[in-house]
Design a protein around this motif. Structure first.
Motif, PDB file in Angstrom:
ATOM      1  N   ASN A   1       5.358   0.610   0.443  1.00 12.91           N
ATOM      2  CA  ASN A   1       6.537   1.035   1.123  1.00 12.91           C
ATOM      3  C   ASN A   1       7.299  -0.023   1.541  1.00 12.91           C
ATOM      4  O   ASN A   1       8.684   0.147   1.282  1.00 12.91           O
ATOM      5  N   THR A   2       6.811  -1.072   1.963  1.00 15.94           N
ATOM      6  CA  THR A   2       7.768  -2.366   2.383  1.00 15.94           C
ATOM      7  C   THR A   2       8.481  -2.931   1.143  1.00 15.94           C
ATOM      8  O   THR A   2       9.593  -3.083   1.082  1.00 15.94           O
ATOM      9  N   LEU A   3       7.754  -3.153   0.124  1.00 17.63           N
ATOM     10  CA  LEU A   3       8.506  -3.628  -0.974  1.00 17.63           C
ATOM     11  C   LEU A   3       9.352  -2.708  -1.479  1.00 17.63           C
ATOM     12  O   LEU A   3      10.396  -3.199  -2.287  1.00 17.63           O
ATOM     13  N   ASP A   4       9.125  -1.414  -1.406  1.00 16.24           N
ATOM     14  CA  ASP A   4      10.106  -0.329  -1.957  1.00 16.24           C
ATOM     15  C   ASP A   4      11.333  -0.438  -1.393  1.00 16.24           C
ATOM     16  O   ASP A   4      12.802  -0.449  -1.860  1.00 16.24           O
ATOM     17  N   VAL A   5      11.176  -0.595   0.145  1.00 18.97           N
ATOM     18  CA  VAL A   5      12.543  -0.538   1.178  1.00 18.97           C
ATOM     19  C   VAL A   5      13.305  -1.950   0.864  1.00 18.97           C
ATOM     20  O   VAL A   5      14.410  -1.838   0.682  1.00 18.97           O
ATOM     21  N   LEU A   6      12.397  -3.273   0.290  1.00 21.16           N
ATOM     22  CA  LEU A   6      13.207  -4.388   0.064  1.00 21.16           C
ATOM     23  C   LEU A   6      13.933  -3.892  -1.234  1.00 21.16           C
ATOM     24  O   LEU A   6      15.123  -4.612  -1.620  1.00 21.16           O
ATOM     25  N   THR A   7      13.563  -3.129  -2.184  1.00 16.12           N
ATOM     26  CA  THR A   7      14.171  -3.001  -3.652  1.00 16.12           C
ATOM     27  C   THR A   7      15.159  -2.267  -3.600  1.00 16.12           C
ATOM     28  O   THR A   7      16.342  -2.433  -4.279  1.00 16.12           O
ATOM     29  N   ILE A   8      15.374  -1.577  -2.376  1.00 17.01           N
ATOM     30  CA  ILE A   8      16.695  -0.659  -2.007  1.00 17.01           C
ATOM     31  C   ILE A   8      18.122  -1.614  -2.079  1.00 17.01           C
ATOM     32  O   ILE A   8      19.065  -1.358  -2.314  1.00 17.01           O
ATOM     33  N   ALA A   9      17.604  -2.885  -1.645  1.00 18.02           N
ATOM     34  CA  ALA A   9      18.968  -3.743  -1.635  1.00 18.02           C
ATOM     35  C   ALA A   9      18.915  -4.840  -2.867  1.00 18.02           C
ATOM     36  O   ALA A   9      19.511  -5.998  -3.048  1.00 18.02           O
ATOM     37  N   GLY A  10      17.961  -4.632  -3.651  1.00 18.02           N
ATOM     38  CA  GLY A  10      17.762  -5.471  -4.809  1.00 18.02           C
ATOM     39  C   GLY A  10      18.814  -5.535  -5.984  1.00 18.02           C
ATOM     40  O   GLY A  10      19.805  -4.504  -5.848  1.00 18.02           O
TER      41      GLY A  10
END
Length: 216
Positions: free
Chosen positions: A119-128
């Motif tokens: 989930n944390t990695l997915d949230v960071l991907t939102i700004a990728g």
């Protein structure tokens, strides 16, 4: 004029660099606490907070943990020091410095922790940088209907430029609002999803047929 521009450029670079270092320091501190904690709930909470740092070091460290490359070294005075080992190199997690350590038993990553990491990695991907990656992460998180993601979606909506990602953000916000407690927000979400015929929202919409709220 050139001298003034150079001074401004260097000043901005220093501020950006200082901010990045602060983000990394915060991320490393949170991750160190998570690894050493014996309380699963606390670990999950700390891993969730990593997404707020925006640190580029977070994906590296979380993926290392999931892949069994994170260990804990115990010093002569009994201090526990989490570290990751990649390509034969051992590096402290708390400050990124090299460490001499021989431990080979990786830190455990339970199913619950792996889910929190994802989930944390997915949230960071939102700004990728990858629009397709952003869109996929937004869609996935939206389907969880977790209200904690709403501020993240809304903040990204204000700066996102890609039309397909903007569409995914609006849909994710609406689907998340269906599970909320505010009648007006739920009604607006229902109207939006019905108007745009968002198929993946059908199950969530069906659940509202038993909603006790008379306005829904």
């Amino acid at each position: 004029m050139r001298a003034w521009f150079h001074i401004v450029f260097v000043g901005v670079a220093i501020l950006v660099g200082a901010s990045a270092r602060a983000d990394d320091a915060t991320a490393r501190s949170l991750l160190t606490k998570a690894i050493l904690s014996s309380n699963v709930k606390e670990q999950v909470d700390l891993i969730g907070k990593l997404a707020e740092t925006g640190s580029e070091a977070v994906p590296v460290m979380l993926n290392a943990w999931r892949d069994g490359k994170v260990f804990v070294h115990q010093t002569a005075d009994g201090q526990k020091v989490p570290f990751l080992r990649t390509d034969g190199q051992a590096t402290r997690i708390d400050d990124g410095s090299p460490i001499e350590a021989s431990e080979t038993t990786p830190v455990e990553s339970t199913t619950k922790l792996r889910k929190a990491m994802k989930n944390t990695l997915d949230v960071l991907t939102i700004a990728g940088p990858d629009p397709q990656g952003r869109r996929a992460a937004i869609t996935k998180l939206g389907m969880t209907q977790n209200a904690a993601y709403l501020p993240i979606f809304e903040a990204r909506l204000a700066v996102e430029k890609d039309p397909s990602v903007l569409k995914a953000l609006r849909e994710a916000i609406a689907i998340t609002q269906l599970a909320g407690t505010e009648s007006a927000a739920k009604v607006t979400a229902i109207e939006f999803l019905a108007k745009h015929n968002i198929i993946r929202s059908l199950d969530s919409l069906k659940k509202l047929s038993t909603d006790p709220d008379p306005q829904v």
